[in-house]
Design an enzyme around this catalytic site. Structure first.
Site, PDB file in Angstrom:
ATOM      1  N   SER A 149     -44.449  65.016 -20.274  1.00 11.43           N
ATOM      2  CA  SER A 149     -43.008  64.774 -20.208  1.00 11.43           C
ATOM      3  C   SER A 149     -42.448  65.095 -18.827  1.00 11.43           C
ATOM      4  O   SER A 149     -41.284  64.800 -18.555  1.00 11.43           O
ATOM      5  CB  SER A 149     -42.282  65.627 -21.251  1.00 11.43           C
ATOM      6  OG  SER A 149     -42.518  67.003 -21.013  1.00 11.43           O
ATOM      7  N   HIS A 170     -45.120  58.455 -23.697  1.00 12.98           N
ATOM      8  CA  HIS A 170     -44.377  59.674 -23.995  1.00 12.98           C
ATOM      9  C   HIS A 170     -43.658  59.569 -25.339  1.00 12.98           C
ATOM     10  O   HIS A 170     -42.674  58.846 -25.488  1.00 12.98           O
ATOM     11  CB  HIS A 170     -43.369  59.966 -22.880  1.00 12.98           C
ATOM     12  CG  HIS A 170     -42.623  61.244 -23.088  1.00 12.98           C
ATOM     13  ND1 HIS A 170     -41.276  61.379 -22.816  1.00 12.98           N
ATOM     14  CD2 HIS A 170     -43.024  62.452 -23.583  1.00 12.98           C
ATOM     15  CE1 HIS A 170     -40.891  62.612 -23.108  1.00 12.98           C
ATOM     16  NE2 HIS A 170     -41.929  63.272 -23.579  1.00 12.98           N
TER      17      HIS A 170
END
EC number: 1.1.1.35
Length: 314
Positions: A149, A170
């Site tokens: 992230s 993600h």
């Protein structure tokens, strides 16, 4: 004329071959590295949508805990999804678990998979070592993806010889509930790889959005500086954290205020992200450290998970 015809046929044949070689990969077999909340969540949704999944972590104990968590999560999903037909719910859980296996040896299970998704500790060196090793064992067609992230996908991909088959994928926590997936395309990621991951995300029942390899991608790049600005507003004494949270919930329609969100995400996680961004671009005013955040983290007050952060929890 015959010569021209032969040349045309060769040209068409060559174009067809090139087109075939550029076809997207239909991802069916997946290896997920990391049995924590994110890795287990990714493994769950992949197995539940007809993919064959191998979940990898360092010990059998971790994997047993991960599998137990996945089964509990699946039963909650089944109870809601198959409220009128409990038997169908049981079959759904059993089928999903049968599609999921575990291993402590990543190198031995990546040789024939279509996709390897990494969801381990946010440490560039550790990620690089993992992918460098797996690169030697994975099939030529296998796509590598990181669930990071905060780190640059390019920096992780550079540890391998398959930068064109490397991207960011993600997911958001909790993975079974959150619909969004950010698909991150580096300057080296091929269009074939990118499109394959978009299709895979849709096959999971997710809504993919695309972003270049920029710090924080879309969501975190907007969300983390917003939270940090709320901290600075409070540090300056302009407003209390309670009023800031109330203002954003009632005035902007947010489900949580920034301080509630910070405590939910984990102050250690937010500090880690900000430290990384500050190191990357120390002059950026959005990436400046916070005294109160640093103090709370130094005192091991990380938020909800430790019982205290900006607020106290019983």
């Amino acid at each position: 004329m015959a010569f021209v015809t032969r040349q045309f046929v060769r040209s068409v044949s060559s174009s067809s071959t090139a087109s075939a070689s550029a076809k997207k990969i239909i991802i069916k077999h997946v290896t997920v590295i990391g049995g924590g909340l994110m890795g287990a969540g990714i493994a769950q949704v992949a197995a539940a949508t007809g993919h064959t999944v191998v979940l990898v972590d360092q010990t059998e104990d971790i994997l047993a805990k991960s599998r137990k968590g996945i089964e509990e999560s699946l039963r909650k999903v089944a109870k809601k999804k198959f409220a009128e037909t409990p038997k169908a719910g049981d079959e759904f859980v059993e089928k999903t678990l049968n599609s999921l296996s575990t291993s402590t040896d990543a190198a031995s299970v990546v040789h024939s998979v279509d996709l390897v998704v990494e969801a381990i500790v946010e440490n560039l060196k550790v990620k690089n070592e993992l992918f460098k090793r797996l690169d030697k064992f994975a099939s030529e067609h296998t796509i590598f993806a990181s669930n990071t992230s905060s780190l640059h996908i390019t920096d992780i991909a550079n540890a391998t010889t398959r930068q064109d088959r490397f991207a960011g994928l993600h997911f958001f926590n909790p993975v079974p509930m959150m619909k969004l997936v950010e698909v991150i395309k580096t300057p080296m990621t091929s269009q074939k790889t990118f499109e394959s991951l978009i299709d895979f995300s849709k096959a999971l029942g997710k809504h993919p959005v695309s972003c270049k390899d920029t710090p924080g991608f879309i969501v975190n790049r907007l969300l983390v500086p917003y939270c940090m600005e709320a901290i600075r507003l409070h540090e300056r004494g302009d407003a209390s954290k309670e009023d800031i949270d109330t203002a954003m919930k009632l005035g902007a329609g947010y489900p949580m205020g920034p301080f509630e969100l910070l405590d939910y995400v984990g102050l250690d996680t937010v500090k880690f992200i900000m430290d990384g961004w500050h190191e990357m671009d120390a002059k950026n005013p959005l990436f400046q450290p916070s005294p109160s955040l640093n103090k709370l983290v130094a005192e091991n007050k990380f938020g909800r998970k430790t019982g205290e952060g900006y607020y106290k929890y019983q």
